[in-house]
Design an enzyme around this catalytic site. Structure first.
Site, PDB file in Angstrom:
ATOM      1  N   ASP A   5      -2.660  10.548  28.072  1.00 49.82           N
ATOM      2  CA  ASP A   5      -1.602  11.508  28.330  1.00 49.82           C
ATOM      3  C   ASP A   5      -0.547  11.539  27.227  1.00 49.82           C
ATOM      4  O   ASP A   5       0.046  12.592  26.968  1.00 49.82           O
ATOM      5  CB  ASP A   5      -0.930  11.183  29.671  1.00 49.82           C
ATOM      6  CG  ASP A   5       0.040  12.262  30.120  1.00 49.82           C
ATOM      7  OD1 ASP A   5      -0.343  13.441  30.106  1.00 49.82           O
ATOM      8  OD2 ASP A   5       1.188  11.923  30.468  1.00 49.82           O
TER       9      ASP A   5
ATOM     10  N   GLY B 266      -2.957  31.875  33.876  1.00 49.05           N
ATOM     11  CA  GLY B 266      -2.103  30.891  34.539  1.00 49.05           C
ATOM     12  C   GLY B 266      -0.662  31.367  34.478  1.00 49.05           C
ATOM     13  O   GLY B 266       0.276  30.576  34.405  1.00 49.05           O
TER      14      GLY B 266
ATOM     15  N   LEU C 114       4.526  26.001  34.445  1.00 45.88           N
ATOM     16  CA  LEU C 114       4.849  26.014  33.020  1.00 45.88           C
ATOM     17  C   LEU C 114       5.357  27.382  32.582  1.00 45.88           C
ATOM     18  O   LEU C 114       6.341  27.495  31.847  1.00 45.88           O
ATOM     19  CB  LEU C 114       3.629  25.620  32.188  1.00 45.88           C
ATOM     20  CG  LEU C 114       3.817  25.674  30.672  1.00 45.88           C
ATOM     21  CD1 LEU C 114       4.807  24.616  30.209  1.00 45.88           C
ATOM     22  CD2 LEU C 114       2.486  25.507  29.952  1.00 45.88           C
TER      23      LEU C 114
ATOM     24  N   LYS D 269      15.198   7.369  29.661  1.00 41.89           N
ATOM     25  CA  LYS D 269      14.360   8.409  29.064  1.00 41.89           C
ATOM     26  C   LYS D 269      14.839   8.673  27.646  1.00 41.89           C
ATOM     27  O   LYS D 269      15.985   9.091  27.436  1.00 41.89           O
ATOM     28  CB  LYS D 269      14.429   9.703  29.874  1.00 41.89           C
ATOM     29  CG  LYS D 269      13.641  10.856  29.248  1.00 41.89           C
ATOM     30  CD  LYS D 269      13.661  12.094  30.103  1.00 41.89           C
ATOM     31  CE  LYS D 269      12.991  13.279  29.403  1.00 41.89           C
ATOM     32  NZ  LYS D 269      11.606  12.997  28.990  1.00 41.89           N
TER      33      LYS D 269
ATOM     34  N   ASP E 101       1.359  21.359  21.236  1.00 42.80           N
ATOM     35  CA  ASP E 101       1.914  20.059  21.601  1.00 42.80           C
ATOM     36  C   ASP E 101       3.426  20.232  21.505  1.00 42.80           C
ATOM     37  O   ASP E 101       3.978  20.329  20.410  1.00 42.80           O
ATOM     38  CB  ASP E 101       1.425  18.971  20.644  1.00 42.80           C
ATOM     39  CG  ASP E 101       1.935  17.579  21.030  1.00 42.80           C
ATOM     40  OD1 ASP E 101       2.974  17.486  21.708  1.00 42.80           O
ATOM     41  OD2 ASP E 101       1.310  16.586  20.620  1.00 42.80           O
ATOM     42  N   HIS E 102       4.103  20.292  22.654  1.00 38.66           N
ATOM     43  CA  HIS E 102       5.521  20.653  22.630  1.00 38.66           C
ATOM     44  C   HIS E 102       6.376  19.659  21.853  1.00 38.66           C
ATOM     45  O   HIS E 102       7.468  19.998  21.392  1.00 38.66           O
ATOM     46  CB  HIS E 102       6.061  20.825  24.056  1.00 38.66           C
ATOM     47  CG  HIS E 102       6.254  19.544  24.801  1.00 38.66           C
ATOM     48  ND1 HIS E 102       5.236  18.912  25.483  1.00 38.66           N
ATOM     49  CD2 HIS E 102       7.358  18.769  24.970  1.00 38.66           C
ATOM     50  CE1 HIS E 102       5.702  17.824  26.055  1.00 38.66           C
ATOM     51  NE2 HIS E 102       6.980  17.701  25.761  1.00 38.66           N
TER      52      HIS E 102
ATOM     53  N   HIS F  45       0.860  13.198  21.625  1.00 38.41           N
ATOM     54  CA  HIS F  45       2.241  13.124  21.146  1.00 38.41           C
ATOM     55  C   HIS F  45       2.441  12.027  20.101  1.00 38.41           C
ATOM     56  O   HIS F  45       2.960  12.260  18.998  1.00 38.41           O
ATOM     57  CB  HIS F  45       3.202  12.874  22.315  1.00 38.41           C
ATOM     58  CG  HIS F  45       3.126  13.892  23.395  1.00 38.41           C
ATOM     59  ND1 HIS F  45       2.867  15.224  23.155  1.00 38.41           N
ATOM     60  CD2 HIS F  45       3.276  13.785  24.741  1.00 38.41           C
ATOM     61  CE1 HIS F  45       2.865  15.887  24.300  1.00 38.41           C
ATOM     62  NE2 HIS F  45       3.105  15.031  25.275  1.00 38.41           N
TER      63      HIS F  45
ATOM     64  N   THR G  12       1.347  32.615  36.605  1.00 38.69           N
ATOM     65  CA  THR G  12       2.270  32.374  37.716  1.00 38.69           C
ATOM     66  C   THR G  12       2.447  30.875  37.944  1.00 38.69           C
ATOM     67  O   THR G  12       2.936  30.453  38.997  1.00 38.69           O
ATOM     68  CB  THR G  12       1.762  33.034  39.013  1.00 38.69           C
ATOM     69  OG1 THR G  12       0.471  32.494  39.344  1.00 38.69           O
ATOM     70  CG2 THR G  12       1.665  34.537  38.849  1.00 38.69           C
TER      71      THR G  12
END
Length: 490
Positions: free
Chosen positions: A235, A13, A18, A341, A177-178, A240, A15
């Site tokens: 999600d 993946g 992310l 946010k 997990d960022h 998270h 290209t």
């Protein structure tokens, strides 16, 4: 100068959005800091037909640099490309030969990191072919990074994990997990275990409740097709939020190592109460945004069914059945199209048993609870709310804040989450990655909520853009005679 790390990266993946938006710029940051120098190489793969030069041109665009930037050009010269079909075993032989060639060229010592930014349905296929075709037979380390979603429920996650486990050991699998790469998430451990003042009070005797809020201002944007099959519960909550909660709830590890930290996180998640049908209905609420002034309702978004019952908001109450946290609830909430946010954690301490300042003759307002707020993003820092005497005649109390925020200079120097996590992978440090045990316990908890919701027909839409979710989210916490620390119009 940082310690140089040696490795070949193979991006499946390579290209994708992310890779160009996050991964390659993060690697360039590591290059500029000295973690990557001479002994690294990158192979990007996808179905697209590209030459090495064309791929390098795309990488240059992602970095926002010109050909006159010598440092960037030297970095980009380590990038190569292979058109690849992940379902075709023969293609892995070509990939193996290219990997072996680059290993010799850049003296990579056989160290290989495979990054799977693909649909989860391909995880097992890729892992199996990597092993079968000898890509993991080099003399160095082999590590596999996988992006979420890691399954849709416990059963599918277990199937994925079983497939990966046939080719890679658990300590070779890095489930990224960022959020765990964010500076202030990692600061949770420093604040808890580096301060006697905090850790001695970090229990149900002194803490009334803990609140975790992940608020998003935007809607589903271009992710509508994926999001409508996922929803806020899968999600955001399963990964998270559960990771953040486990850091807040865990016991102090024996040592600051990935093995011991993960062990304590697992113990905490094991003690998380899995609700029955009645309790799940009572302790979790969901929402879906309607139309706003210039905002379409979720059901009117592109690629979203007009009768969708997918949730864009979740709020819930978590309970841990252990000695430290029995009776102290953890309240969580997350959603799209909210007021702003941000991500924050609010630790609300219990009030004094006797408020000596609020007797009627004193005409003083009751004391407010002490609150330790950890600001995760966009600003990073802490606020501790205390009660103090007002300045002047008489004796009145008022809440004051003791603040610390990362300044602009330090903020610019703070590593990006993917930069930090790629560095940890090269070190072989799994501290900030989810173990299978953590993932499995999180899914067991979330699955029960999902099963209950699937039996009910929600009344959607039930909140407006720019709010903090449906009224039921406020009612959830107000039933316990509490309120959200962050709330609009307070």
């Amino acid at each position: 100068m940082a310690t140089e790390r040696t490795s070949l990266f193979i991006f499946f993946g390579g290209t994708g959005d992310l890779a160009y938006r996050k991964l390659y710029p993060s690697m360039f940051n590591l290059y500029k800091k000295g973690t990557l120098r001479e002994h690294f190489a990158v192979i990007g793969t996808s179905r697209n037909k590209l030459t090495d030069q064309a791929f390098q041109d795309e990488v240059r665009k992602s970095l926002g640099t010109a050909k006159s930037d010598k440092e960037a050009e030297k970095f980009i010269s380590h990038f190569f490309y292979e058109a690849h079909d992940v379902t075709d075993k023969e293609h892995y032989s070509v990939l193996r030969d290219r990997a072996n060639e680059l290993d010799k060229q850049f003296k990579l010592q056989g160290n290989r990191i495979f990054y799977l930014s693909l649909a989860p349905s391909f995880f097992g296929t890729v892992a199996g072919y990597l092993k079968e075709t000898g890509l993991t037979d080099s003399q160095g380390f082999d590590r596999l990074i996988i992006e979420k979603p890691f399954g849709r429920d416990f059963d599918s996650a277990k199937q994925l994990n079983d497939a990966l486990s046939k080719s890679f050991e658990e300590d070779q699998i890095f489930r990224i997990d960022h959020y765990l790469g964010k500076e202030m998430i990692q600061n949770i451990e420093a604040v808890r275990f580096g301060n006697t003042l905090v850790e001695s009070l970090w229990n149900n005797r002194y803490i009334d409740n803990i609140q975790v809020t992940l608020s998003e201002k935007l809607g589903v944007e271009e992710r509508a097709s994926y999001y409508d099959n996922s929803g806020a519960l899968r999600d955001m909550v399963q990964n998270h939020i559960m990771q953040i909660v486990s850091l807040l709830a865990m016991e102090q590890p024996v040592s600051f190592t990935d093995v011991d930290i993960r062990a304590e996180k697992v113990k905490a998640l094991r003690s998380l109460r899995v609700y029955n049908v009645a309790d799940a209905s009572t302790n979790f609420v969901r929402g879906q945004y309607g139309a706003g002034d210039s905002q379409r309702a979720y059901r009117d978004e592109d690629n979203v069914p007009h009768d969708s019952t997918n949730e864009t908001f979740v709020a819930g109450k978590l309970l841990f059945d252990n000695y430290r946290w029995s009776g102290t609830p953890f309240y969580i909430r997350t959603g799209k199209m909210l007021a702003d946010k941000f991500t924050r954690v609010d630790v609300v301490f219990k009030k004094p048993l006797i408020d000596i300042f609020s007797f009627p003759q004193n005409h003083n307002a009751p004391l407010e609870a002490n609150v330790l707020t950890m600001y995760i993003e966009p600003k990073a820092g802490f606020t501790l709310r205390l009660n103090a005497k007002t300045n002047g005649q008489g004796f009145q109390t008022t809440p004051i804040n003791l603040d610390y925020f990362v300044d602009d200079k330090d903020s610019k120097e703070t590593p990006e989450p993917y930069e930090r996590l790629l560095h940890d992978t090269m070190k072989g440090d799994g501290t900030n990655f989810a173990s299978w045990s953590e993932v499995s316990y999180a899914w067991r908890f979330v699955d029960q909520i999902r099963k209950v919701w699937d039996l009910q027909q929600p009344e959607f839409p039930n909140y407006t853009p720019g709010s903090m979710g449906p009224a039921a989210a406020d009612e959830l916490i107000q039933r316990d005679h509490r309120q959200w620390v962050y709330r609009l119009n307070k």
